[in-house]
Design an enzyme around this catalytic site. Structure first.
Site, mmCIF file in Angstrom:
data_model
loop_
_atom_site.group_PDB
_atom_site.id
_atom_site.type_symbol
_atom_site.label_atom_id
_atom_site.label_comp_id
_atom_site.label_asym_id
_atom_site.label_seq_id
_atom_site.Cartn_x
_atom_site.Cartn_y
_atom_site.Cartn_z
ATOM 1 C CG ASN A 7 -1.820 1.124 1.378
ATOM 2 O OD1 ASN A 7 -1.433 2.264 1.127
ATOM 3 N ND2 ASN A 7 -3.047 0.862 1.771
ATOM 4 C CG HIS A 10 1.117 5.996 5.011
ATOM 5 N ND1 HIS A 10 0.333 6.966 5.574
ATOM 6 C CD2 HIS A 10 0.592 4.817 5.413
ATOM 7 C CE1 HIS A 10 -0.606 6.399 6.311
ATOM 8 N NE2 HIS A 10 -0.472 5.093 6.223
ATOM 9 C CG HIS A 52 -8.111 4.497 0.821
ATOM 10 N ND1 HIS A 52 -8.256 4.388 2.174
ATOM 11 C CD2 HIS A 52 -9.301 4.958 0.362
ATOM 12 C CE1 HIS A 52 -9.488 4.743 2.532
ATOM 13 N NE2 HIS A 52 -10.134 5.116 1.443
ATOM 14 N NE ARG A 54 -9.312 8.991 4.243
ATOM 15 C CZ ARG A 54 -9.541 8.172 5.276
ATOM 16 N NH1 ARG A 54 -8.767 7.144 5.506
ATOM 17 N NH2 ARG A 54 -10.532 8.420 6.091
ATOM 18 N NE ARG A 58 -7.565 12.019 5.436
ATOM 19 C CZ ARG A 58 -8.074 11.491 6.562
ATOM 20 N NH1 ARG A 58 -7.335 10.728 7.314
ATOM 21 N NH2 ARG A 58 -9.312 11.735 6.922
ATOM 22 C CD GLU A 79 -7.360 0.140 0.946
ATOM 23 O OE1 GLU A 79 -7.433 1.213 1.576
ATOM 24 O OE2 GLU A 79 -6.639 -0.787 1.307
ATOM 25 C CB THR A 110 -9.080 2.541 7.177
ATOM 26 O OG1 THR A 110 -8.770 3.245 5.981
ATOM 27 C CG2 THR A 110 -10.429 1.882 7.051
ATOM 28 C CD GLU A 160 -7.232 -5.701 3.172
ATOM 29 O OE1 GLU A 160 -7.351 -5.537 1.941
ATOM 30 O OE2 GLU A 160 -6.518 -4.993 3.901
ATOM 31 C CG HIS A 201 -5.211 -1.242 9.503
ATOM 32 N ND1 HIS A 201 -5.538 -0.243 8.608
ATOM 33 C CD2 HIS A 201 -4.943 -0.625 10.674
ATOM 34 C CE1 HIS A 201 -5.502 0.919 9.217
ATOM 35 N NE2 HIS A 201 -5.131 0.720 10.463
ATOM 36 C CG HIS A 224 2.521 3.403 8.928
ATOM 37 N ND1 HIS A 224 3.310 3.154 10.016
ATOM 38 C CD2 HIS A 224 2.393 4.738 8.856
ATOM 39 C CE1 HIS A 224 3.641 4.301 10.588
ATOM 40 N NE2 HIS A 224 3.086 5.277 9.902
HETATM 41 N N1 PXP Z 1 -5.861 -2.662 4.268
HETATM 42 C C1 PXP Z 1 -6.699 -1.603 4.236
HETATM 43 C C2 PXP Z 1 -8.113 -1.833 3.820
HETATM 44 C C3 PXP Z 1 -6.254 -0.309 4.547
HETATM 45 O O1 PXP Z 1 -7.110 0.726 4.498
HETATM 46 C C4 PXP Z 1 -4.895 -0.134 4.877
HETATM 47 C C5 PXP Z 1 -4.334 1.219 5.148
HETATM 48 O O2 PXP Z 1 -5.052 1.949 5.977
HETATM 49 C C6 PXP Z 1 -4.061 -1.258 4.911
HETATM 50 C C7 PXP Z 1 -4.571 -2.504 4.605
HETATM 51 C C8 PXP Z 1 -2.604 -1.139 5.235
HETATM 52 O O3 PXP Z 1 -2.440 -0.771 6.557
HETATM 53 P P1 PXP Z 1 -1.003 -0.316 7.068
HETATM 54 O O4 PXP Z 1 -0.673 0.965 6.363
HETATM 55 O O5 PXP Z 1 -1.202 -0.134 8.532
HETATM 56 O O6 PXP Z 1 -0.049 -1.386 6.721
#
Ligand code: PXP
Length: 248
Positions: A7, A10, A52, A54, A58, A79, A110, A160, A201, A224
């Site tokens: 992802n 960030h 994602h 949003r 943002r 997303e 999220t 998920e 997440h 992240h």
């Molecule tokens: N899955 C979903 C649906 C998310 O919205 C996010 C990011 O918020 C992630 C996975 C990845 O989470 P992280 O950035 O904490 O690894």
């Protein structure tokens, strides 16, 4: 084998912290570029990329997704929320899959899973729209049997599972085991309902040791911690390059 979805939201967060008002989302001094980072992640072994968009834009911008798609090497999991505007946008971008997530303007990221039970008809309508275009959907849900059953009932092929509670519990072994048990049960229920089960997440370089025990999860989506680690290990080179440039 567990697949890795990276992802890159960030990366965009970092860019927006400085260049929110620039007309272009990349190029010249506008950095970092989420599309370039996604291509780098693919070269390093990512099995897929997640972005994602949003409602408040943002972090990731529409142009980031379009630019990534021009040269994608794996697949894009986009997303979006259930709102009409976001669903239309996602349909127009033609990602390889869509993950439906809840959105709350005040949250930093999220925070909880989508309430499929409470939004059953809207979720069903959205899943149908994507299915008709050949785009598989996944519901980002807490590992709650009722949410898993509702996801299967509306015909979503994937879910998920939200691993945030597990990630927060990781430093506390009894709680960690409890949350892992909840996720394991969620995974098993999902599989028994014929769903493909993904998870994500808060997965990081420590708790992945526990997360990977969910060995029938198809893919983990991780953002992240990977972006943080790239800062940690890229910083020395960045500082030494600048040091040289100042004095050359
Ligand atoms: N899955 C979903 C649906 C998310 O919205 C996010 C990011 O918020 C992630 C996975 C990845 O989470 P992280 O950035 O904490 O690894």
């Amino acid at each position: 084998m567990i697949l890795l979805g990276v992802n890159v939201d960030h990366v965009a967060t970092l860019r927006q912290a400085r260049y929110r008002d620039e007309p272009n989302t990349f190029g010249g001094f506008v950095e970092p570029d989420p599309a370039s980072m996604a291509w780098l992640a693919e070269d390093a072994g990512a099995d897929g990329i997640t972005m994602h968009i949003r409602e408040d834009r943002r972090h990731v911008q529409v142009e980031d997704v379009q630019r990534y798609l021009e040269r994608k090497k794996t697949r894009l999991n986009l997303e979006v929320s259930l709102s009409g505007e976001m669903v239309e946008l996602a349909l127009s971008l033609k990602p390889d899959s869509v993950c439906l997530v809840p959105e709350n303007r005040m949250e930093v990221t999220t925070e909880g899973g989508l309430d499929v039970v409470g939004n059953l008809e809207r979720a069903r309508e959205v899943v149908d729209l994507f299915t008709k275009r050949g785009i598989p959907t996944s519901m980002f849900i807490d590992p709650d049997p009722a949410q898993l059953e509702a996801s299967a009932k509306i015909g979503s092929p994937w879910v998920e599972l939200h691993t945030g509670s597990f990630a927060r519990a990781w430093p506390f072994p009894p709680k960690r085991e409890h949350e892992l048990g909840v996720l394991t049960k969620g995974m098993e229920i999902g599989l028994s309902l014929g769903l493909q089960v993904n998870a994500g997440h808060g997965i990081n370089y420590e708790n992945v040791e526990g997360a990977r025990k969910l060995d029938r999860v198809t893919e983990f989506n991780i953002g992240h911690s990977i972006i943080c680690r790239s800062l940690r290990y890229g910083l020395s080179e960045a500082v030494s390059n600048m040091r040289q440039l100042l004095n050359s």
